[in-house]
Design a protein around this motif. Structure first.
Motif, short mmCIF file in Angstrom:
data_model
loop_
_atom_site.label_atom_id
_atom_site.label_comp_id
_atom_site.label_asym_id
_atom_site.label_seq_id
_atom_site.Cartn_x
_atom_site.Cartn_y
_atom_site.Cartn_z
N PHE A 289 42.60 49.85 40.58
CA PHE A 289 42.40 48.47 40.16
C PHE A 289 41.59 48.42 38.87
O PHE A 289 40.76 49.29 38.60
CB PHE A 289 41.66 47.67 41.23
CG PHE A 289 42.48 47.32 42.44
CD1 PHE A 289 43.78 47.76 42.58
CD2 PHE A 289 41.93 46.53 43.45
CE1 PHE A 289 44.53 47.44 43.71
CE2 PHE A 289 42.67 46.20 44.58
CZ PHE A 289 43.96 46.66 44.70
N VAL A 290 41.83 47.37 38.08
CA VAL A 290 40.99 47.13 36.92
C VAL A 290 39.62 46.65 37.42
O VAL A 290 39.49 46.17 38.54
CB VAL A 290 41.63 46.08 35.98
CG1 VAL A 290 42.93 46.59 35.42
CG2 VAL A 290 41.83 44.76 36.69
N PRO A 291 38.57 46.79 36.61
CA PRO A 291 37.22 46.41 37.05
C PRO A 291 37.15 44.97 37.56
O PRO A 291 37.77 44.07 37.00
CB PRO A 291 36.38 46.58 35.79
CG PRO A 291 37.10 47.64 35.01
CD PRO A 291 38.56 47.38 35.25
N ARG A 292 36.42 44.79 38.66
CA ARG A 292 36.11 43.50 39.27
C ARG A 292 37.28 42.83 39.97
O ARG A 292 37.17 41.72 40.43
CB ARG A 292 35.50 42.52 38.24
CG ARG A 292 34.17 42.98 37.68
CD ARG A 292 33.64 42.03 36.62
NE ARG A 292 34.56 41.89 35.50
CZ ARG A 292 34.71 42.79 34.53
NH1 ARG A 292 34.00 43.90 34.54
NH2 ARG A 292 35.54 42.59 33.54
N MET A 293 38.43 43.50 40.07
CA MET A 293 39.54 42.91 40.81
C MET A 293 39.47 43.32 42.28
O MET A 293 39.29 44.49 42.61
CB MET A 293 40.90 43.33 40.25
CG MET A 293 42.04 42.52 40.89
SD MET A 293 43.68 42.90 40.25
CE MET A 293 44.15 44.25 41.33
N TRP A 294 39.60 42.33 43.17
CA TRP A 294 39.61 42.54 44.61
C TRP A 294 40.91 41.98 45.17
O TRP A 294 41.48 41.03 44.63
CB TRP A 294 38.42 41.85 45.27
CG TRP A 294 37.10 42.44 44.87
CD1 TRP A 294 36.40 42.20 43.71
CD2 TRP A 294 36.31 43.37 45.62
NE1 TRP A 294 35.24 42.93 43.70
CE2 TRP A 294 35.15 43.66 44.86
CE3 TRP A 294 36.47 43.98 46.86
CZ2 TRP A 294 34.16 44.52 45.30
CZ3 TRP A 294 35.48 44.85 47.30
CH2 TRP A 294 34.34 45.11 46.54
N SER A 295 41.36 42.56 46.29
CA SER A 295 42.60 42.08 46.89
C SER A 295 42.55 42.27 48.40
O SER A 295 41.53 42.68 48.96
CB SER A 295 43.80 42.81 46.28
OG SER A 295 45.02 42.21 46.69
N CYS A 296 43.69 41.99 49.04
CA CYS A 296 43.80 42.12 50.48
C CYS A 296 44.05 43.58 50.87
O CYS A 296 44.50 44.39 50.07
CB CYS A 296 44.96 41.26 51.00
SG CYS A 296 44.79 39.50 50.65
#
Length: 463
Positions: A289-296
């Motif tokens: 992931f790119v920095p600071r991206m969050w997901s399920c």
């Protein structure tokens, strides 16, 4: 089809229960959330609003869904169906058709290394919306294109995509990945280039029905072509697999085998894990992931397990959190994964946690944390998804003009008026976004009254 009347639906007996509301949510009609919420409040029903308030309530609106040219399967006697259309295609290729008017009208979408041909029109550097469309070419233009790549046009190259009988059109895809060729530039009076499907996904205005349809068609075509590319040999005897039924299946050429195979589907569960007591959700980060991206959380389904079991197992394996109730949300075709898994289907769920302590599997995830509703709402409000879409659309235009060959698009999602956002989520083209936003916006105010929307308990699975 008779006109849909919302007031008639409300007065019908089918609306007397929460089940009627769920039927409404899953109907093919696009219904504004405020009207549905108001109706729910008036009926005293209890259900869960399965999308953000900024989106229309149409569970067929996910990116890559809603492919209009394959909405119906033509009958075997239909000239626009795969078998008869393929026979006509063979005749025209043998006769070297030169573009004279004929029915059906064949349109072809070329691909190269998983990238569909896309055309653009000059909208300027500040163009908004989806200023691209998939690059349909005629049979004559397709012959010229194949020739530029040193390929002869043969019917075995063509894969049937679908048709629009009312317009007299049949659609095909071809792959030119195996040969080298010069960049297209100008072709047929328009500016074309082969563009990554992910880039087109980001560049698509999700309010633009035409562009969303183009994206769904391109996604379907890529999945089929990638499947053909990865199924060249028989898994039973090792013989060569040849396309049959206009590319809709393949069969072993070995007469003693003749094994048939069909496009594979790789089902993936994707779940938003919810802590009811603390009004928070469990989100994760992967190292890619790119920095600071969050997901399920997400994971592939294993043989012999149900969807609900896969949700519970994946959550436990990756985070150590135990899940109880599992609620189906919606599903999304996902043809932008690795080429070895070309036909992924993301099956989305809301999963309710029975424990809170996190034990992250570092081989699967970089991190996993609980996030409050307030922080999730703030991240959704601050992310400039429209800006990212417009930037991507401009870059597609630049690529087709030969100005740029490709740029990273990730940074456009996490900037709020020049300030780095503490976290952000995948854009509205991803089912993860809809899972997260549906939970974040489930508390709505209707006529001054705060309303909690949930699915009926009968829709819960508790194995």
């Amino acid at each position: 089809m008779p006109a849909f009347s919302f007031s008639n639906f409300l007065s019908s007996s089918s609306f007397s229960s929460s089940k009627g509301l769920i039927s409404l949510l899953r109907s093919p009609f696009s219904i504004q959330p405020r009207r549905v919420v108001a109706a729910a409040a008036a009926a005293g029903a209890s259900f869960f609003l399965s999308t953000a308030t900024t989106m229309s309530l149409n569970l067929n609106s996910h990116a890559f869904a809603g492919n209009s040219i394959r909405a119906k399967t033509p009958k075997s006697t239909d000239p626009f169906g795969p078998n008869l259309a393929f026979d006509t295609l063979k005749t025209r290729i043998l006769e070297a058709a030169n573009g004279s008017p004929a029915s059906p009208n064949f349109k072809v979408l070329p691909f190269r290394k998983g990238r569909p041909l896309a055309g653009t029109w000059d909208g300027g550097e500040d163009s908004s919306g989806s200023n691209w469309s998939i690059g349909w070419v005629s049979l004559v233009e397709c012959r010229s294109l194949l020739s530029s790549y040193g390929m002869e046009m043969s019917c075995e190259l063509f894969v049937y995509l679908g048709s629009r009988a009312e317009e007299g059109e049949v659609y095909w895809a071809v792959d030119v990945s195996d040969k080298n060729g010069a960049p297209l530039g100008e072709f047929g009076g328009r500016k074309f280039c082969f563009v990554e499907l992910r880039t087109l996904m980001v560049a698509t205005d999700w309010d633009d029905e035409r562009a969303m349809t183009d994206l769904a068609i391109a996604g379907h075509a890529r999945a089929l072509l990638e499947w053909h590319s990865t199924s060249k040999f028989c898994g039973n005897c090792g013989g060569q697999m040849i396309p049959m039924e206009a590319g809709r299946r393949k069969q072993c050429i070995n007469q003693s085998c003749k094994k048939r195979v069909y496009p594979r589907i790789d089902p993936v569960v994707i779940m938003l894990v919810i802590d009811r007591e603390n009004d928070s959700v469990l989100l994760s980060r992967q190292s890619r992931f790119v920095p600071r991206m969050w997901s399920c959380l997400a994971g592939f389904i294993e043989p012999g397990e149900s969807l609900e079991e896969a949700v519970r197992r994946e959550t436990w394996e990756e985070t150590g959190v135990e899940v109880g109730e599992v609620v189906y949300h919606s599903s999304q075709p996902w043809p932008v994964g690795p080429s070895s898994m070309p036909c992924q289907l993301m099956v989305g769920f809301l999963a309710y946690a029975k424990s809170r302590e996190i034990n992250v599997d570092k081989e699967e995830l970089e991190d996993a944390q609980w996030h409050s509703r307030e922080s999730v709402k703030k991240a959704l409000a601050n992310a400039e998804y429209k800006k990212a879409q417009r930037t991507a659309a401009t870059r597609v235009s630049q690529m087709c003009r030969g100005v740029e060959k490709g740029l990273s698009l990730a940074a456009d999602f996490n900037v709020e008026s020049g300030e780095l956002a503490p976290m952000f989520f995948p854009g509205p083209f991803a089912i993860a976004h809809h899972l997260i936003s549906s939970w974040a916006n489930q508390d709505l105010v209707v006529n001054g009254v705060q309303t909690q929307l949930r699915f009926p308990s009968s829709s819960l699975s508790s194995l």
